[in-house]
Design an enzyme around this catalytic site. Structure first.
Site, PDB file in Angstrom:
ATOM      1  N   ASN A 113       1.134   0.640   5.976  1.00  0.00           N
ATOM      2  CA  ASN A 113       1.623  -0.103   4.746  1.00  0.00           C
ATOM      3  C   ASN A 113       2.564  -1.215   5.222  1.00  0.00           C
ATOM      4  O   ASN A 113       3.439  -0.791   6.140  1.00  0.00           O
ATOM      5  CB  ASN A 113       2.445   0.816   3.852  1.00  0.00           C
ATOM      6  CG  ASN A 113       3.279  -0.060   2.872  1.00  0.00           C
ATOM      7  OD1 ASN A 113       4.204   0.424   2.184  1.00  0.00           O
ATOM      8  ND2 ASN A 113       2.938  -1.254   2.411  1.00  0.00           N
ATOM      9  N   GLY A 114       2.145  -2.257   5.054  1.00  0.00           N
ATOM     10  CA  GLY A 114       3.058  -3.563   5.628  1.00  0.00           C
ATOM     11  C   GLY A 114       2.037  -4.580   5.966  1.00  0.00           C
ATOM     12  O   GLY A 114       1.031  -4.776   5.596  1.00  0.00           O
ATOM     13  N   GLY A 161      -0.944   0.783  -4.932  1.00  0.00           N
ATOM     14  CA  GLY A 161      -2.398   0.202  -4.541  1.00  0.00           C
ATOM     15  C   GLY A 161      -3.488   0.751  -5.485  1.00  0.00           C
ATOM     16  O   GLY A 161      -3.917   1.846  -5.284  1.00  0.00           O
ATOM     17  N   CYS A 196      15.974  -6.830   3.047  1.00  0.00           N
ATOM     18  CA  CYS A 196      15.567  -8.260   3.025  1.00  0.00           C
ATOM     19  C   CYS A 196      15.255  -8.892   1.694  1.00  0.00           C
ATOM     20  O   CYS A 196      14.906  -8.423   0.675  1.00  0.00           O
ATOM     21  CB  CYS A 196      14.046  -8.119   3.544  1.00  0.00           C
ATOM     22  SG  CYS A 196      13.001  -9.519   3.429  1.00  0.00           S
ATOM     23  N   ASP A 219      12.398  -8.225 -17.995  1.00  0.00           N
ATOM     24  CA  ASP A 219      11.440  -8.048 -17.205  1.00  0.00           C
ATOM     25  C   ASP A 219      11.976  -8.035 -15.934  1.00  0.00           C
ATOM     26  O   ASP A 219      13.037  -8.534 -15.588  1.00  0.00           O
ATOM     27  CB  ASP A 219      10.439  -8.918 -17.383  1.00  0.00           C
ATOM     28  CG  ASP A 219       9.033  -8.554 -16.826  1.00  0.00           C
ATOM     29  OD1 ASP A 219       8.975  -7.268 -16.148  1.00  0.00           O
ATOM     30  OD2 ASP A 219       7.891  -9.292 -17.082  1.00  0.00           O
ATOM     31  N   ASP A 220      11.277  -7.500 -14.972  1.00  0.00           N
ATOM     32  CA  ASP A 220      11.917  -7.188 -13.788  1.00  0.00           C
ATOM     33  C   ASP A 220      11.547  -8.796 -12.645  1.00  0.00           C
ATOM     34  O   ASP A 220      12.627  -8.916 -11.644  1.00  0.00           O
ATOM     35  CB  ASP A 220      11.288  -6.061 -12.738  1.00  0.00           C
ATOM     36  CG  ASP A 220       9.828  -6.402 -12.673  1.00  0.00           C
ATOM     37  OD1 ASP A 220       9.304  -7.080 -11.954  1.00  0.00           O
ATOM     38  OD2 ASP A 220       9.058  -5.822 -13.486  1.00  0.00           O
ATOM     39  N   CYS A 239       1.110  -1.104  -0.054  1.00  0.00           N
ATOM     40  CA  CYS A 239      -0.055  -0.114  -0.061  1.00  0.00           C
ATOM     41  C   CYS A 239       0.811   1.061  -0.005  1.00  0.00           C
ATOM     42  O   CYS A 239       2.057   1.181   0.144  1.00  0.00           O
ATOM     43  CB  CYS A 239      -0.736   0.041   1.391  1.00  0.00           C
ATOM     44  SG  CYS A 239      -1.655  -1.394   1.310  1.00  0.00           S
ATOM     45  N   TYR A 275      10.798  -3.482  -8.169  1.00  0.00           N
ATOM     46  CA  TYR A 275       9.328  -3.380  -9.172  1.00  0.00           C
ATOM     47  C   TYR A 275       8.560  -2.276  -8.360  1.00  0.00           C
ATOM     48  O   TYR A 275       7.960  -1.499  -9.133  1.00  0.00           O
ATOM     49  CB  TYR A 275       8.648  -4.937  -8.975  1.00  0.00           C
ATOM     50  CG  TYR A 275       7.181  -4.902  -9.497  1.00  0.00           C
ATOM     51  CD1 TYR A 275       7.271  -5.092 -10.601  1.00  0.00           C
ATOM     52  CD2 TYR A 275       6.186  -4.747  -8.442  1.00  0.00           C
ATOM     53  CE1 TYR A 275       5.644  -4.924 -11.146  1.00  0.00           C
ATOM     54  CE2 TYR A 275       5.048  -4.631  -8.723  1.00  0.00           C
ATOM     55  CZ  TYR A 275       4.788  -4.713 -10.174  1.00  0.00           C
ATOM     56  OH  TYR A 275       3.412  -4.469 -10.542  1.00  0.00           O
ATOM     57  N   CYS A 322      12.482 -13.483  -0.338  1.00  0.00           N
ATOM     58  CA  CYS A 322      11.794 -13.885  -1.242  1.00  0.00           C
ATOM     59  C   CYS A 322      12.769 -14.785  -2.395  1.00  0.00           C
ATOM     60  O   CYS A 322      12.356 -15.655  -3.172  1.00  0.00           O
ATOM     61  CB  CYS A 322      10.875 -12.944  -2.169  1.00  0.00           C
ATOM     62  SG  CYS A 322      11.724 -11.669  -2.699  1.00  0.00           S
ATOM     63  N   CYS A 377      12.846  -4.002   1.963  1.00  0.00           N
ATOM     64  CA  CYS A 377      12.381  -5.004   0.829  1.00  0.00           C
ATOM     65  C   CYS A 377      12.814  -4.489  -0.270  1.00  0.00           C
ATOM     66  O   CYS A 377      12.966  -3.520  -0.911  1.00  0.00           O
ATOM     67  CB  CYS A 377      11.089  -4.826   0.941  1.00  0.00           C
ATOM     68  SG  CYS A 377      10.527  -5.880  -0.642  1.00  0.00           S
ATOM     69  N   CYS A 388       6.198 -13.791   0.312  1.00  0.00           N
ATOM     70  CA  CYS A 388       6.276 -12.677   1.299  1.00  0.00           C
ATOM     71  C   CYS A 388       5.429 -12.736   2.488  1.00  0.00           C
ATOM     72  O   CYS A 388       4.187 -12.637   2.231  1.00  0.00           O
ATOM     73  CB  CYS A 388       6.242 -11.272   0.525  1.00  0.00           C
ATOM     74  SG  CYS A 388       6.666  -9.779   1.423  1.00  0.00           S
TER      75      CYS A 388
END
Ligand code: AMP
Length: 479
Positions: A125-126, A51, A455, A368-369, A22, A265, A458, A259, A405
């Site tokens: 957000n989180g 978002g 972090c 692409d990412d 978000c 992204y 992922c 993150c 995640c």
């Protein structure tokens, strides 16, 4: 491979993606004429990429709150009359993609509640990893919940510390929170911003004339005509009221783990996070990726928009010219097209269309990412071949995503992440590329230098914030 084909057949282009975290925003002025709602609208507009499910603004004139929120994009949720009606000199706002709680209006933020501290509004957000445990404890001691969001848990925790000042109640409440949270909170006369001790999600501070601004991303400040002051540090709480601005720390123990997917992204390329520009970091990822690519090709193209910066870096380092091979329709919302096979292909083309003149008879490198479930890449490669590409080499400016995640990105359950159970060669076969190259984790770290407090769970499963056992629902074994 059968399993992979099944995934491809059953997913449609628009509905099968992970989605963003978000966006939060807050603004404070002492000037009673200040139009906080209009500026919050602009702020949320600049954060829309974080978002698209719902948007909301709460304003205060120092005494009374007004709120407007609804499902949809910022430009659909608000109009001139609504903004004019939201009179106040301070405000917080939120754009939401659901990370916890399903999609209904009661979950749209900011959330408001009356408690011993008066009325409070919070935007988050989180994702809290211990939200269920906290919710249960609070319910057992008499709290009643109206939504299914983590944010309501936070408000209830604050309300429990009725003897404390608002700041202390917030600090005390935060001691119980585990997970990621970049929060803005507003009482009738105070604006507070708080970033969790790991700094998982970004949060920064800026100024617009005499008003202070707190935002998920720094792109907001310049787009509103203001300026960036600094990132809010992991574990830092910023309090803004009539006496000015103060900073407090939640804990001495801070291990930053921002993150890395924000750089790869999520964030807008014109944002800086913890001192590093997002576009430049993506370009560096592209340069690193080019070092790993040992083939000849005629043209480098990007999957718009997020692959563009990395493609530029790739072209720069490889000497292969960059061109525009896919055009994205910028006016697309979600397609209403339903998943019949034929219609699905049309759905892709409405959103992305190949530039035949660039692709025909060419050996194409496409950047692409990320690959999440693998459905997008396969469809895009198909488009490129139809447009006459002789070879298609897929290059991804991130390592394979092998773990979900838990900190605020709505990643698929683990078994749906194609790289969690399949080797690169299997994925290459599935997406029907001539070659597939992922950026290595070492290359990624080099690209985001000097930031290394990241972090990367992922990619390697090394989760900096422990995940309670009952949340291990994402693992392959337990599903
Ligand atoms: P998939 O088809 O599931 O492999 O999705 C990969 C595509 O989704 C790539 O083009 C990415 O740019 C994009 N992507 C990656 N992460 C997200 C996210 N969190 N939300 C929406 N799209 C994403």
């Amino acid at each position: 491979m059968e399993q992979l084909d099944l995934v491809r057949e059953n997913l449609i282009f628009e509905e099968d993606k992970q989605e963003e975290a978000c966006g939060v925003f807050g603004i404070y002025s002492n000037d009673s004429e200040f139009e906080a709602a209009a500026l919050t609208y602009l702020g949320l507009y600049a954060l829309q990429h974080r978002g698209q499910e719902s948007a909301g603004i709460v304003v205060s004139d120092g005494q009374h709150f007004l709120v407007h929120k609804n499902m949809g994009l910022v430009s659909n949720v608000f109009n001139r009359d609504i903004i004019d009606g939201l009179k106040g000199r301070m405000a917080i706002g939120h754009v939401r993609y659901s990370t916890t709680g399903s999609s209904f209006l009661a979950n749209a933020q900011p959330l408001m509640a009356r408690c011993s501290k008066g009325t409070l509004a919070v935007a988050h957000n989180g994702n809290l990893v211990n939200a269920e445990e906290l919710r249960k404890k609070l319910e057992d001691s008499g709290s009643v919940f109206q939504s299914t969001t983590d944010t309501e848990v936070i408000i209830n925790l604050i309300a429990r510390h009725s003897q404390e000042t608002l700041c202390n109640a917030f600090l005390k409440a935060a001691e119980d929170l585990q997970g990621s949270y970049s929060l803005v909170l507003m009482s009738k006369d105070t604006l507070i911003g708080l970033r969790d001790p790991f700094g998982v999600r970004p949060l920064c501070l800026g100024k617009l004339a005499d008003a202070y601004v707190i935002s998920s991303e720094s792109c907001v400040f310049s787009s509103m005509g203001g300026h960036f002051i600094r990132d809010i540090n992991p574990g830092e709480m910023i309090v803004i009221d009539k006496d000015g601005i103060k900073s407090y720390y939640l804990t001495e123990k801070r291990t930053q783990a921002t993150c890395v997917f924000e750089y790869i992204y999520f964030a807008r390329p014109d944002s800086n996070i913890d001192g590093l520009n997002v576009h430049l970091s993506r370009k560096a990822m592209g340069r690193e990726l080019a070092k790993q690519f040992n083939r000849e090709a005629d043209v480098v193209i990007a999957v718009p928009d997020t692959g563009r910066s990395a493609a530029m870096g790739f072209a720069e380092a490889s000497g292969i010219p960059y061109d525009i091979g896919l055009i994205k329709n910028p006016y697309m919302g979600r397609t209403f097209i339903q998943p019949h096979q034929k219609m699905r292909d049309i759905g892709v083309r409405i959103k992305l269309n190949p530039v035949e003149g660039v692709l025909k008879d060419k050996r194409v490198v496409i950047i692409d990412d990320s690959i999440v479930r693998g459905t997008t890449s396969g469809k895009i490669i198909h488009l490129l071949r139809e447009a006459g590409a002789k070879e298609v080499h897929m290059c991804i400016s991130a390592p394979p995503i092998t773990y979900p995640c838990y900190y605020g990105i709505d990643t698929s359950v683990r078994k749906e992440l194609i790289a969690s159970a399949h080797k690169v060669e299997d994925i290459r076969t599935f997406i029907e590329a001539d070659s597939l190259t992922y950026l290595t984790l070492e290359g990624l770290y080099r690209a985001v230098q000097p930031n290394k407090d990241l972090c990367v769970a992922c990619f390697n499963g090394d989760f900096p914030i422990p995940i309670p056992k009952e949340n291990h629902k994402y693992s392959l074994e337990e599903e």
